[in-house]
Design a protein around this motif. Structure first.
Motif, mmCIF file in Angstrom:
data_model
loop_
_atom_site.group_PDB
_atom_site.id
_atom_site.type_symbol
_atom_site.label_atom_id
_atom_site.label_comp_id
_atom_site.label_asym_id
_atom_site.label_seq_id
_atom_site.Cartn_x
_atom_site.Cartn_y
_atom_site.Cartn_z
ATOM 1 N N ASP A 1 -44.590 59.306 57.772
ATOM 2 C CA ASP A 1 -45.511 60.139 57.013
ATOM 3 C C ASP A 1 -45.285 61.594 57.388
ATOM 4 O O ASP A 1 -45.356 61.962 58.542
ATOM 5 C CB ASP A 1 -46.951 59.723 57.334
ATOM 6 C CG ASP A 1 -47.978 60.470 56.520
ATOM 7 O OD1 ASP A 1 -47.584 61.295 55.668
ATOM 8 O OD2 ASP A 1 -49.170 60.202 56.727
ATOM 9 N N THR B 1 -47.177 64.024 56.149
ATOM 10 C CA THR B 1 -48.383 64.774 55.831
ATOM 11 C C THR B 1 -49.168 65.213 57.039
ATOM 12 O O THR B 1 -50.073 66.003 56.921
ATOM 13 C CB THR B 1 -49.327 63.957 54.924
ATOM 14 O OG1 THR B 1 -49.706 62.770 55.620
ATOM 15 C CG2 THR B 1 -48.637 63.606 53.619
ATOM 16 N N THR C 1 -57.928 55.357 48.572
ATOM 17 C CA THR C 1 -57.117 56.562 48.450
ATOM 18 C C THR C 1 -58.035 57.760 48.627
ATOM 19 O O THR C 1 -59.178 57.747 48.197
ATOM 20 C CB THR C 1 -56.415 56.651 47.085
ATOM 21 O OG1 THR C 1 -57.402 56.597 46.054
ATOM 22 C CG2 THR C 1 -55.418 55.526 46.886
ATOM 23 N N LYS D 1 -46.777 50.978 52.748
ATOM 24 C CA LYS D 1 -46.214 52.281 52.415
ATOM 25 C C LYS D 1 -46.820 53.347 53.314
ATOM 26 O O LYS D 1 -48.014 53.313 53.597
ATOM 27 C CB LYS D 1 -46.545 52.645 50.966
ATOM 28 C CG LYS D 1 -45.775 51.846 49.947
ATOM 29 C CD LYS D 1 -46.209 52.158 48.543
ATOM 30 C CE LYS D 1 -46.004 53.612 48.194
ATOM 31 N NZ LYS D 1 -46.312 53.905 46.795
ATOM 32 N N VAL D 2 -45.990 54.279 53.731
ATOM 33 C CA VAL D 2 -46.481 55.423 54.487
ATOM 34 C C VAL D 2 -47.509 56.147 53.614
ATOM 35 O O VAL D 2 -47.303 56.339 52.419
ATOM 36 C CB VAL D 2 -45.313 56.355 54.866
ATOM 37 C CG1 VAL D 2 -45.821 57.670 55.423
ATOM 38 C CG2 VAL D 2 -44.410 55.661 55.872
ATOM 39 N N GLY D 3 -48.630 56.511 54.219
ATOM 40 C CA GLY D 3 -49.696 57.202 53.500
ATOM 41 C C GLY D 3 -50.809 56.288 53.010
ATOM 42 O O GLY D 3 -51.878 56.769 52.647
ATOM 43 N N GLN D 4 -50.585 54.980 52.979
ATOM 44 C CA GLN D 4 -51.657 54.076 52.568
ATOM 45 C C GLN D 4 -52.833 54.214 53.515
ATOM 46 O O GLN D 4 -52.657 54.467 54.710
ATOM 47 C CB GLN D 4 -51.197 52.617 52.560
ATOM 48 C CG GLN D 4 -50.384 52.242 51.360
ATOM 49 C CD GLN D 4 -49.986 50.779 51.417
ATOM 50 O OE1 GLN D 4 -49.318 50.355 52.351
ATOM 51 N NE2 GLN D 4 -50.390 50.019 50.426
ATOM 52 N N GLN D 5 -54.034 54.018 52.968
ATOM 53 C CA GLN D 5 -55.262 54.121 53.760
ATOM 54 C C GLN D 5 -56.063 52.839 53.623
ATOM 55 O O GLN D 5 -56.121 52.230 52.552
ATOM 56 C CB GLN D 5 -56.138 55.271 53.258
ATOM 57 C CG GLN D 5 -55.523 56.630 53.416
ATOM 58 C CD GLN D 5 -56.462 57.693 52.897
ATOM 59 O OE1 GLN D 5 -57.071 57.555 51.848
ATOM 60 N NE2 GLN D 5 -56.587 58.772 53.658
ATOM 61 N N ARG E 1 -54.699 55.189 58.572
ATOM 62 C CA ARG E 1 -53.654 55.736 57.706
ATOM 63 C C ARG E 1 -52.308 55.256 58.242
ATOM 64 O O ARG E 1 -52.036 55.374 59.433
ATOM 65 C CB ARG E 1 -53.679 57.258 57.720
ATOM 66 C CG ARG E 1 -54.875 57.858 57.041
ATOM 67 C CD ARG E 1 -54.770 59.399 57.070
ATOM 68 N NE ARG E 1 -55.906 59.998 56.429
ATOM 69 C CZ ARG E 1 -57.002 60.425 57.071
ATOM 70 N NH1 ARG E 1 -57.091 60.294 58.373
ATOM 71 N NH2 ARG E 1 -57.994 60.966 56.408
ATOM 72 N N ARG F 1 -48.711 55.768 59.104
ATOM 73 C CA ARG F 1 -47.894 56.939 59.406
ATOM 74 C C ARG F 1 -46.407 56.606 59.461
ATOM 75 O O ARG F 1 -45.581 57.437 59.146
ATOM 76 C CB ARG F 1 -48.315 57.581 60.732
ATOM 77 C CG ARG F 1 -49.702 58.141 60.714
ATOM 78 C CD ARG F 1 -49.800 59.250 59.718
ATOM 79 N NE ARG F 1 -51.093 59.909 59.822
ATOM 80 C CZ ARG F 1 -51.572 60.704 58.902
ATOM 81 N NH1 ARG F 1 -50.896 60.945 57.811
ATOM 82 N NH2 ARG F 1 -52.743 61.257 59.057
#
Length: 185
Positions: free
Chosen positions: A16, A18, A114, A144-148, A164, A166
């Protein structure tokens, strides 16, 4: 009794970009004499890495456990008494079939969301009916990277955790999450 749950999402691996997953942000505690109101943050964006591939010639599969209580998320050595307090697991096999699982004691609910930023947004997502409840484990190949994911506690709406994704390394059977937790005082 611990129930391990799995979930399915879209396929990706990587890291990730972000935000940092390696440094936990300090939590500002209320000063003496100021009464806390509503949920209080226990920790924010604390990193947690789970998993690993079992060694060749040894066992074929292995569980890796973690708990989210206390001042930070932490891994737990597998023993029958320690497993009662676990919240997450990665079940990794040499065949490559690693899976992220969620324990569901205390009538917890786990949702894929999300845009969640805190406990309030997790609870709003849960109540909206737009978030997908997670009932099964998630193969690492599908994370997936970024999934919450939000872990809510229906009997204590001021308690919860936001996870999250990462980094996901399916060939190594590893996933790194950042975890934020809050609880009513």
């Amino acid at each position: 009794m611990v129930l391990t749950v799995s979930l399915v999402a879209a396929c990706s691996s990587g890291e990730d970009k972000t935000g940092p997953a390696s440094t936990a942000k300090p939590v500002v505690k209320p000063t003496a004499g100021s009464p806390p109101s509503g949920p209080q943050m226990r920790y924010k964006d604390s990193p947690l890495t789970l998993g690993g591939r079992p060694q060749a010639g040894g066992i074929t599969c292995e569980h890796f456990w973690a708990a989210l209580y206390g001042d930070s998320p932490h891994t737990v050595e597998a023993s029958p008494s320690a497993l009662d307090g676990t919240d997450l697991s990665v079940f990794a096999c040499r065949s490559g079939d690693a899976e992220l699982g969620f324990s569901k004691p205390d009538a917890r609910a786990i949702f894929q969301v999300t845009g969640a930023q805190d406990g309030r947004s997790c609870n709003e997502a849960m109540k909206s009916g737009k978030a997908s409840e997670i009932k099964d484990g998630i193969p690492l190949l599908k994370l997936k990277v970024g999934q919450q994911f939000c872990i809510t506690h229906p009997y204590n709406p001021e308690k919860g955790e936001l996870l999250r994704v990462r980094q996901v390394l399916p060939p190594e059977g590893k996933v790194t999450l950042s975890v934020t937790a809050w609880e009513g005082r």
